[in-house]
Design an enzyme around this catalytic site. Structure first.
Site, PDB file in Angstrom:
ATOM      1  N   LYS A  51       0.806  -1.222   0.000  1.00 17.25           N
ATOM      2  CA  LYS A  51       0.000   0.000   0.000  1.00 17.25           C
ATOM      3  C   LYS A  51       0.842   1.276   0.000  1.00 17.25           C
ATOM      4  O   LYS A  51       0.367   2.334  -0.421  1.00 17.25           O
ATOM      5  CB  LYS A  51      -0.933  -0.004   1.208  1.00 17.25           C
ATOM      6  CG  LYS A  51      -2.112  -0.954   1.093  1.00 17.25           C
ATOM      7  CD  LYS A  51      -3.166  -0.401   0.153  1.00 17.25           C
ATOM      8  CE  LYS A  51      -4.447  -1.215   0.224  1.00 17.25           C
ATOM      9  NZ  LYS A  51      -5.509  -0.644  -0.626  1.00 17.25           N
ATOM     10  N   SER A 305       0.745  -9.860  -0.343  1.00 15.69           N
ATOM     11  CA  SER A 305       0.500  -8.415  -0.356  1.00 15.69           C
ATOM     12  C   SER A 305       0.652  -7.733   0.995  1.00 15.69           C
ATOM     13  O   SER A 305       0.776  -6.510   1.053  1.00 15.69           O
ATOM     14  CB  SER A 305      -0.902  -8.132  -0.903  1.00 15.69           C
ATOM     15  OG  SER A 305      -1.884  -8.769  -0.110  1.00 15.69           O
TER      16      SER A 305
END
Length: 509
Positions: A51, A305
Site C-alpha cells: 500500500k 500483499s
C-alpha cells in the site's frame, strides 16, 4: 486509456519510500503443485504491505497549496500506514481516521509514523463519513486507498518489477482483490507488455465484489461483506479500477476463509513470513487454479500483499489451516455407548491421527462424538467418510460448518435440562470494543433468558458470539425487532445440525 495508465505507471516514482521486493521461488509448493511457483514479497516493505506505493505516488503529486493544508485518509489497516509514512517523508500534516475497533498494533504503528490518529465509530463507513466532514471543514485532501489514478499507478509498479524479475515470462499472475487498485495497475501494465500472461484476481467468498461485477457487467454493491480477510473487505469495486479490471482481468477465483488459512500456513513453511489473511489470498487462489489445471510446470506468481496480522488471530488460523488444506476432516459420529467403542473406532482409523475429540455422556445406547481426523496423504474426505459408513457408523461431515468450527467444538458437553424450553440459537457479530457485549445483554438478556453462550476472541475487529435464548413463538416478532435495533449482524442457527446433535434439547422418546 491504456497508454495513459501505462505512462502513469512508468512515471510513478515510489522508491523514495518503497523498495523493490524480490520475486522469490517457492520450491516446496512448486514440487507439491507440480508448477513453478513464485512469491512476490510485498510483506518486506517498511510498512509490511504494498500500500505504501500507491499512497506515496498520489501524495507526492499534490500541489503546494494541497500540501500546505494537509491530507487525510480513512483506513483501519495498511493504507493508513502507507499514508502516514509518505506524509512523514514529505513533511506533511496527516490525519488518519480509524474505527474504534482497530487493533492497537495498527493504531500504534500509524501514530509512530507521526500521523494524527482519530478513532471514530465502530465501522469503516463511520470513519469515512467523519473524514469527509474534515475534508469540507479543514480543506484536507482525501487520499483514497484504491480508487484514484495515481494510486493505481503506484500499485502498478509491482507488475513492472515482477515482469522484469521473471524476464517477462510468466504464465499467470495471481493478485488479491478488494477495491481493485493493485490488480488494475498490475493488469494494465502486464497485458500491455505481454498479453499472453493471465491476470487472475482472487477474492474472499465473503467479499467477492469484482466477481459479482464481472457477472453483471456493471458495478455491484454487496449488501454485506465478511470480516476475516479485512484487507479486502470492500463492498464495491472502485469506479476507476472497474473499467481496467473489466478489460484486463482474465478470471476471478473465490476462496474460503479455511483455504486462506491453509495458504497462510503454506507461506510460513515456504518463507517463514506470517501473512495476514488478505496477504495470503493470492496464493490460495493459485493453489485452487493449479488443482484444476491439466497443464503442469507453468510459471505462476502470487503476490504476498501484506503481513500486518494481529497476533491473536494466529490461534484461529492454526486451528482451521488443516481443514482448509483438505488434510483434516471434522465429523460428528455416532458410536455405541459401551466400553471399547472408542477403541474400536480408533482401530478402524488405523494410523490416521485424531486431532480433536469431544464427547459427553448423553444417552445410554448411543454416544455422539465430535472428532477431527487427519487424512492420509492421498486420501479424500469422501473416502474416509465412506469407510466409516461401510463399517456401520452414522457420520455427518461438519468440515464446512462455521457454527460447528467456531463455536460448537468448544462447547460439546451435554444437552439442556427439561426446564430449558423454547431455546433458539443465533449467531451475532459485534464490534470488538468496550461496552459492545453489555449493549447486547442490556437489549436482549434482560427480556429473554440466555440459555447458551459462547464467545471467543479471534483477534479481529468483530467478535463472533453464539447465543441461545428462550424465545416463545409468540415473542418472535418482538425479538426480531429488538435484535435489529441493536445493529449487530446476526442470523438464526436453530436448525444447525451440529447444534442439534450436541447442544439442543432432545425430544422425548
Amino acid at each position: 486509456m491504456t497508454d495513459e495508465v501505462v505512462k502513469r505507471i512508468l512515471l510513478a516514482d515510489v522508491y523514495a519510500v518503497a523498495k523493490e521486493t524480490p520475486l522469490q521461488a517457492a520450491p516446496i509448493l512448486s514440487e507439491r503443485l507440480q508448477q513453478q511457483v513464485m512469491i512476490k514479497r510485498e510483506d518486506l516493505q517498511s510498512v509490511f504491505s504494498f500500500k505504501i506505493r500507491g499512497a506515496y505516488n498520489r501524495i507526492r503529486q499534490l500541489d503546494d497549496d494541497e500540501k500546505k493544508r494537509g491530507i487525510i485518509a480513512a483506513s483501519a489497516g495498511n493504507h493508513a500506514q502507507g499514508v502516514a509514512v509518505a506524509a512523514k517523508h514529505l513533511g506533511l500534516k496527516a490525519v488518519i481516521v480509524m474505527p474504534k475497533t482497530t487493533p492497537d498494533i495498527k493504531v500504534n504503528s500509524v501514530k509512530a509514523h507521526g500521523a494524527d490518529v482519530r478513532l471514530i465509530g465502530d465501522t469503516f463507513d463511520e470513519a469515512f463519513a467523519y473524514s469527509q466532514s474534515l475534508v469540507q471543514a479543514e480543506g484536507l485532501t482525501y487520499i483514497h486507498p484504491y480508487d484514484d489514478p495515481e494510486v493505481i499507478a503506484g500499485q502498478g509498479t509491482v507488475g513492472v518489477e515482477m515482469m522484469r524479475q521473471a524476464g517477462n515470462q510468466l504464465d499467470a499472475i495471481f493478485l488479491p482483490v478488494g477495491g481493485g487498485g493493485l490488480i488494475a495497475g498490475v493488469a494494465t501494465y502486464v497485458k500491455y507488455l505481454n498479453p499472453q500472461t493471465k491476470i487472475i484476481g482472487v477474492e474472499s467468498t465473503e467479499s467477492a465484489s469484482l466477481a459479482a461485477a464481472l457477472k453483471a457487467q456493471s458495478l455491484v454493491r454487496l449488501p454485506q461483506v465478511g470480516i476475516f480477510a479485512d484487507g479486502v473487505a470492500v463492498a464495491q469495486t472502485g469506479s476507476h479500477t472497474w473499467p481496467l479490471c473489466q478489460q484486463y482481468v482474465d478470471e476471478v477465483i473465490q476462496v474460503s476463509p479455511d483455504e486462506i488459512c491453509a495458504a497462510i500456513k503454506d507461506l510460513f513453511v515456504e518463507t517463514r513470513a506470517i501473512a495476514e489473511p488478505s496477504g495470503a489470498l493470492a496464493l490460495a487462489g493459485l493453489k485452487k487454479y493449479s488443482q484444476r489445471t491439466e497443464q503442469p510446470n507453468q510459471r505462476l506468481a502470487a503476490v504476498l500483499s501484506g503481513a500486518n496480522v494481529n497476533f491473536d488471530r494466529l490461534r484461529y488460523i492454526a486451528e482451521v489451516a488443516e481443514v482448509g488444506e483438505g488434510r483434516e476432516v471434522i465429523l460428528a459420529v455416532t458410536i455405541n455407548e459401551k466400553p471399547g467403542s472408542f477403541r474400536a473406532f480408533c482401530k478402524l482409523l488405523g494410523k490416521r491421527a485424531i486431532t480433536e475429540f469431544n464427547y459427553r455422556f448423553a444417552d445410554e445406547d448411543a454416544a455422539q462424538i465430535y472428532v477431527g481426523i487427519k487424512l492420509d496423504r492421498d486420501e479424500s474426505r469422501s473416502e474416509l467418510i465412506q469407510k466409516l459408513q461401510d463399517a456401520g457408523y452414522s457420520v455427518m461431515d461438519l468440515s464446512d460448518d462455521d457454527t460447528a468450527k467456531y463455536h460448537v467444538r468448544h462447547m460439546v458437553g451435554g444437552h439442556p435440562p427439561p426446564q430449558v424450553t423454547d431455546e433458539r440459537l443465533y449467531r451475532f457479530e459485534f464490534p470488538e470494543r468496550p461496552g459492545a457485549l453489555m449493549n447486547f445483554l442490556e437489549r436482549l438478556g434482560q427480556t429473554w433468558n440466555i440459555s447458551l453462550f459462547h464467545y471467543r476472541n479471534h483477534g479481529a475487529a468483530y467478535g463472533r458470539v453464539l447465543v441461545g435464548l428462550q424465545v416463545p413463538e409468540s415473542d418472535l416478532k418482538r425479538f426480531s425487532e429488538a435484535a435489529d435495533e441493536i445493529g449487530y449482524a446476526y442470523c438464526e442457527e436453530s436448525d444447525n445440525p451440529a447444534y442439534q446433535l450436541f447442544l439442543a434439547r432432545k425430544p422425548k422418546n
